[in-house]
Scaffold this motif. Structure first.
Motif, mmCIF file in Angstrom:
data_model
loop_
_atom_site.group_PDB
_atom_site.id
_atom_site.type_symbol
_atom_site.label_atom_id
_atom_site.label_comp_id
_atom_site.label_asym_id
_atom_site.label_seq_id
_atom_site.Cartn_x
_atom_site.Cartn_y
_atom_site.Cartn_z
ATOM 1 N N LEU A 133 0.901 -1.759 0.042
ATOM 2 C CA LEU A 133 -0.113 0.077 -0.345
ATOM 3 C C LEU A 133 0.811 1.531 0.112
ATOM 4 C CD1 LEU A 133 -2.881 -0.957 2.497
ATOM 5 C CD2 LEU A 133 -3.161 -0.515 0.301
ATOM 6 N N CYS A 134 2.348 1.252 0.646
ATOM 7 C CA CYS A 134 2.767 2.124 0.916
ATOM 8 C C CYS A 134 3.476 2.689 -0.409
ATOM 9 C CB CYS A 134 4.237 1.987 1.949
ATOM 10 S SG CYS A 134 3.544 1.874 3.407
ATOM 11 N N VAL A 135 4.108 1.494 -1.578
ATOM 12 C CA VAL A 135 4.828 1.345 -2.084
ATOM 13 C C VAL A 135 3.106 2.172 -3.675
ATOM 14 C CG1 VAL A 135 5.770 0.797 -4.661
ATOM 15 C CG2 VAL A 135 6.531 -0.413 -2.053
ATOM 16 N N MET A 136 2.386 1.793 -2.976
ATOM 17 C CA MET A 136 1.383 2.190 -3.897
ATOM 18 C C MET A 136 1.007 4.079 -4.100
ATOM 19 S SD MET A 136 -1.303 -1.600 -4.657
ATOM 20 C CE MET A 136 -2.649 -0.759 -4.835
ATOM 21 N N ALA A 137 0.877 4.517 -2.731
ATOM 22 C CA ALA A 137 0.581 5.696 -2.736
ATOM 23 C C ALA A 137 1.947 6.786 -3.293
ATOM 24 C CB ALA A 137 1.149 5.600 -1.068
ATOM 25 N N LEU A 138 2.739 6.035 -3.082
ATOM 26 C CA LEU A 138 4.292 6.480 -3.761
ATOM 27 C C LEU A 138 4.217 6.731 -5.502
ATOM 28 C CD1 LEU A 138 7.540 5.323 -2.065
ATOM 29 C CD2 LEU A 138 6.045 6.888 -1.387
ATOM 30 N N GLU A 139 3.588 5.668 -5.618
ATOM 31 C CA GLU A 139 3.206 6.133 -7.094
ATOM 32 C C GLU A 139 2.424 6.224 -7.610
ATOM 33 O OE1 GLU A 139 4.500 1.501 -8.473
ATOM 34 O OE2 GLU A 139 2.699 1.405 -8.123
ATOM 35 N N GLN A 140 1.166 6.654 -7.102
ATOM 36 C CA GLN A 140 -0.251 7.415 -7.471
ATOM 37 C C GLN A 140 0.305 8.891 -6.915
ATOM 38 O OE1 GLN A 140 -2.372 6.285 -3.949
ATOM 39 N NE2 GLN A 140 -2.771 3.722 -4.765
ATOM 40 N N HIS A 141 1.518 9.575 -6.174
ATOM 41 C CA HIS A 141 2.183 10.941 -6.054
ATOM 42 C C HIS A 141 3.236 10.478 -7.134
ATOM 43 C CE1 HIS A 141 -0.933 11.439 -2.953
ATOM 44 N NE2 HIS A 141 -0.696 11.174 -2.379
ATOM 45 N N GLY A 142 3.894 10.517 -7.939
ATOM 46 C CA GLY A 142 4.135 10.670 -8.725
ATOM 47 C C GLY A 142 5.562 10.257 -8.272
ATOM 48 N N VAL A 143 6.021 9.667 -7.792
ATOM 49 C CA VAL A 143 7.710 9.309 -7.402
ATOM 50 C C VAL A 143 8.058 7.835 -7.634
ATOM 51 C CG1 VAL A 143 8.550 8.408 -5.400
ATOM 52 C CG2 VAL A 143 7.080 9.457 -5.074
ATOM 53 N N ALA A 214 12.853 10.731 -2.580
ATOM 54 C CA ALA A 214 12.453 11.168 -3.706
ATOM 55 C C ALA A 214 11.123 10.428 -2.927
ATOM 56 C CB ALA A 214 12.504 10.609 -5.203
ATOM 57 N N GLY A 215 11.087 10.199 -2.260
ATOM 58 C CA GLY A 215 10.248 9.407 -1.802
ATOM 59 C C GLY A 215 10.816 8.381 0.094
ATOM 60 N N ALA A 216 9.991 8.700 0.394
ATOM 61 C CA ALA A 216 10.307 7.434 2.054
ATOM 62 C C ALA A 216 9.285 7.251 2.659
ATOM 63 C CB ALA A 216 10.575 8.302 2.536
ATOM 64 N N ILE A 217 9.280 6.002 2.992
ATOM 65 C CA ILE A 217 8.108 4.688 3.341
ATOM 66 C C ILE A 217 8.479 4.488 5.239
ATOM 67 C CG2 ILE A 217 7.068 2.519 3.964
ATOM 68 C CD1 ILE A 217 7.806 2.081 0.566
ATOM 69 N N LYS A 233 12.866 15.707 -1.267
ATOM 70 C CA LYS A 233 12.983 16.918 -2.397
ATOM 71 C C LYS A 233 11.970 17.638 -2.785
ATOM 72 C CE LYS A 233 16.648 13.937 -5.062
ATOM 73 N NZ LYS A 233 16.811 14.048 -6.635
ATOM 74 N N TYR A 234 11.946 17.991 -4.235
ATOM 75 C CA TYR A 234 10.405 19.211 -4.413
ATOM 76 C C TYR A 234 9.826 18.287 -5.032
ATOM 77 C CZ TYR A 234 7.541 23.381 -5.343
ATOM 78 O OH TYR A 234 6.538 23.533 -5.825
ATOM 79 N N GLY A 235 8.275 17.915 -4.249
ATOM 80 C CA GLY A 235 7.800 17.329 -4.725
ATOM 81 C C GLY A 235 7.132 15.844 -4.733
ATOM 82 N N GLY A 236 8.564 15.481 -3.312
ATOM 83 C CA GLY A 236 8.306 14.234 -2.789
ATOM 84 C C GLY A 236 7.321 13.627 -2.520
ATOM 85 N N THR A 237 7.046 12.725 -1.905
ATOM 86 C CA THR A 237 6.355 12.192 -0.907
ATOM 87 C C THR A 237 6.510 10.941 -0.039
ATOM 88 O OG1 THR A 237 4.500 12.037 -2.506
ATOM 89 C CG2 THR A 237 4.193 10.453 -0.870
ATOM 90 N N VAL A 238 6.360 10.842 1.383
ATOM 91 C CA VAL A 238 6.484 10.173 2.839
ATOM 92 C C VAL A 238 5.311 9.084 2.636
ATOM 93 C CG1 VAL A 238 7.144 10.016 4.932
ATOM 94 C CG2 VAL A 238 8.133 11.890 2.980
ATOM 95 N N ALA A 264 1.574 11.148 3.311
ATOM 96 C CA ALA A 264 0.251 10.298 2.799
ATOM 97 C C ALA A 264 0.212 9.562 3.854
ATOM 98 C CB ALA A 264 0.919 10.069 1.103
ATOM 99 N N GLY A 265 -0.540 9.133 4.830
ATOM 100 C CA GLY A 265 -0.722 8.665 5.474
ATOM 101 C C GLY A 265 -1.510 7.389 4.913
#
Length: 326
Positions: A133-143, A214-217, A233-238, A264-265
């Motif tokens: 689910l976390c990986v999918m959240a990163l993908e959904q936000h363009g990481v 760029a992203g983090a879990i 980074k700019y526009g990154g997602t956690v 992203a929770g």
């Protein structure tokens, strides 16, 4: 049948191996012969009493189970179907998977993907399903892999182990954060490009730091999550899914308003069924099954009692699969 039973009465809080009858199982429209369950961090909290996870007593812990339908009054399932269950308060408010039988609501179940055996499904368990689910959240936000490094905290734990394996197979450059340097070879074998000491992130830091991720879990929360946000980074997602360090977030709004960082929770307990089915389908497609053996330790119901404290103390790694019939 065998089961772990947690009780709380005038004599105190106890967790022990005992015998239960089918008639004692709680209400539900599907009866399942459990093949395997797991020992998750939340299960260990329940077994040790380290946190008030259990909401009614007596309780059979176990937030995961995989097995075969014995009887069903639910339209989607019939006797003989292989199923998997993660969350929905099972093991907290409804008897869970650390028993040889379980009676649950069919709406909580997901068909077991044909790519996995029951044992493999529990090697994944809630931890692996949450990682997906976390990986999918990163993908959904363009990481995407070309954006740069992705950080995974709690890397040697269940969520972290599966997250590293998934991200590496998908082409991401993964940095693993862990408090156990002795697990470096294990983490590199899963696909981490480098391993960093969790102490680099666990203390109070600057409100805005040099851009790196760029992203983090994150499974830690508290100062760790605040420092991750500050160095995105700019526009990154956690994708935040845990609170192993703490439930506080001593951060500022600066990363969010100056760098457009997204926090992203990720909840796995009450996730809608469509998301669950999608996550398990992705696991069947994107998880390297040969790495499950390296992540997994098989234990018995009685061994789960002894293992729980080690998991709370951070002395374990990977996934614990519980053979409830051994």
């Amino acid at each position: 049948m065998q089961a772990l039973l947690i009780n709380k009465d005038a004599a105190g809080y106890t967790a022990q191996l005992g015998q239960i009858k089918e008639a004692q199982l709680p209400q539900g429209d599907v009866l399942i012969k459990v093949d395997y369950s797991t020992l998750n961090y939340k299960d260990s909290l329940a077994i040790t009493g380290a946190s008030p996870v259990v909401r009614s007593f007596p309780m059979v812990p176990g937030i995961d189970l995989a097995g075969t339908v014995e009887k069903s009054d639910h339209a989607d399932f019939k006797a003989g179907d292989k199923v998997v269950l993660n969350g929905f308060g099972v093991g907290e408010g409804h008897w869970g998977g650390l028993a040889q039988m379980a009676r649950v609501k069919g709406d909580w179940l997901v068909p077991l993907p044909s790519a996995f055996t029951s044992k493999q499904a529990m090697a994944i368990g809630t931890a692996g399903y949450t990682a997906m689910l976390c990986v999918m959240a990163l993908e959904q936000h363009g990481v995407t892999p070309d954006k740069g490094e992705v950080l995974v905290t709690g890397a040697a734990g269940g969520v972290g182990s599966v997250a590293i394996s998934l991200l590496a197979k998908l082409g991401y450059t993964v940095v693993a954060s862990s408090g156990r340097v002795e697990e470096t070879d294990y983490l590199m074998s899963l696909g981490a490009s480098k391993v960093m000491d969790r102490n680099e992130l666990s203390e109070k830091g600057r409100p805005l730091a040099k851009e790196r991720w760029a992203g983090a879990i994150d499974v830690a929360g508290s100062h760790t999550l605040a420092n991750i946000c500050a160095s995105m980074k700019y526009g990154g997602t956690v994708a935040a899914c845990g609170l192993a360090q703490g439930y506080d977030l001593p951060a500022t709004v600066m990363p969010f308003i100056l760098r457009g960082v997204i926090l992203a929770g990720v909840d796995s307990v009450y996730r809608p069924k469509a998301d669950r089915v999608a996550a398990w389908a992705r696991l069947a497609k994107d998880l390297n099954p040969t790495q499950l053996d390296a992540m997994m330790t098989e234990i018995t119901l009685s061994q789960a009692l002894d293992t729980a404290q080690g998991q709370i103390d951070g002395r374990t790694r990977g996934r614990f699969v519980v053979n409830v019939n051994a």
